[in-house]
Design a protein around this motif. Sequence first.
Motif, short mmCIF file in Angstrom:
data_model
loop_
_atom_site.label_atom_id
_atom_site.label_comp_id
_atom_site.label_asym_id
_atom_site.label_seq_id
_atom_site.Cartn_x
_atom_site.Cartn_y
_atom_site.Cartn_z
N GLU A 184 0.83 -1.30 -0.05
CA GLU A 184 -0.22 -0.06 -0.20
C GLU A 184 0.93 1.27 -0.04
O GLU A 184 0.27 2.36 0.33
CB GLU A 184 -1.10 -0.08 1.22
CG GLU A 184 -1.84 -1.28 1.21
CD GLU A 184 -2.63 -1.38 -0.01
OE1 GLU A 184 -3.17 -0.37 -0.52
OE2 GLU A 184 -3.19 -2.30 -0.14
N SER A 185 2.20 1.13 -0.33
CA SER A 185 3.00 2.29 -0.33
C SER A 185 2.82 2.89 -1.41
O SER A 185 2.45 2.76 -2.34
CB SER A 185 4.42 2.02 0.00
OG SER A 185 4.98 0.83 -0.94
N GLU A 186 3.54 4.37 -1.47
CA GLU A 186 3.13 5.37 -2.58
C GLU A 186 3.98 4.60 -3.78
O GLU A 186 3.35 4.87 -4.81
CB GLU A 186 3.62 6.63 -1.95
CG GLU A 186 2.86 7.25 -0.90
CD GLU A 186 3.35 8.65 -0.67
OE1 GLU A 186 4.38 9.24 -1.44
OE2 GLU A 186 2.64 9.35 0.09
N THR A 189 1.88 2.00 -5.31
CA THR A 189 0.89 2.57 -5.84
C THR A 189 1.07 3.30 -7.21
O THR A 189 0.49 3.10 -8.29
CB THR A 189 0.02 3.31 -4.98
OG1 THR A 189 -0.26 2.62 -3.86
CG2 THR A 189 -1.31 3.96 -5.60
N ALA A 190 2.19 3.86 -7.11
CA ALA A 190 2.74 4.74 -8.12
C ALA A 190 2.80 3.70 -9.50
O ALA A 190 2.60 3.87 -10.83
CB ALA A 190 3.62 5.76 -8.31
N SER A 193 -0.31 2.31 -10.91
CA SER A 193 -1.02 3.17 -11.83
C SER A 193 -0.25 3.62 -13.13
O SER A 193 -1.00 3.74 -14.24
CB SER A 193 -1.09 4.60 -11.10
OG SER A 193 0.22 5.39 -10.91
#
Length: 297
Positions: A184-186, A189-190, A193
């Motif tokens: 769930e870290s940024e 997630t990036a 995406s």
Amino acid sequence: MSAANSDFTRPARRPDFARAFDAVRRITAEPLGALGIFLVALMIGGALFADWLSAYEPGKISPRDRFLVPSWQHLLGTDQLGRDLFSRVLHGGRIALTVALFSTAVSLLIGIVLGLIAGYGPRWLDNLLLLLFDSIKSFPTVMLALALVTLFGPSLTAVVIVVVLVNVPGYARIIRTQTLALKESEFVTAAESMGAGTVRILRVHILPNVLGPLLILTSMDIPVVIAIEAGMSFLGLGVRPPTPSWGSILNDGFTAIRDTPWIAIAGGLPIILTTLGFTFLGETMRDVFDPRLKRHA
């Protein structure tokens, strides 16, 4: 800006050997780390150069030389068959080192794969793998060894399978826990995406961040593997005679410990020194490279 100027301003990456040298320097700066490296190097060197360091064949029987006390001719004495114990200890180190490194590497590889799948996969798969880990972990090691020896017979294969089954659940659980924290870290997630696939996310973004602490733990588990191999050989469930093993040497010494204690010492001392060496090395690596676990006074 030209390509030449861009390359000039980019910070140079330190060579791998420079980083390795810096890591060794930081470990040896700690007294326990230096002692650990010395004991581990002593064990590995004795195993690798056993043929050059020993003047006798490890399996050569000499009835006239039975139960000789330690001397310059036989540094650790001889056993009940007249075999040189120093030679058997050195060659037994090869068995211990081979089993420890191979079985630990296999356990680590399987544990990493299953842990990543459990942590990043769907919930139902995570629950299924956790049930599998707990089921394997619930078996006592001795009972598991007896069951495998019944199927495969006393051999190195049985020892390796026992070690793998004992270690995989622990490694997989550690990887799973860290994967759950990172998914769930940024940066993950990036990557998702931007259309990165699951395999790429696990290999590039998650695995490098979870592997370091596990390698430190692995170095501390190696003496446990050596103890399992020695224990199974002591009980007659591992390496078969006349192949030298620290456990079988210890068993030979146990039967005549009142009259010839040097045989039991020859079998037990390398196990103790190896355990201390890897334990000291692993604890120092933990303190130096993982500040979150570093001991504070």
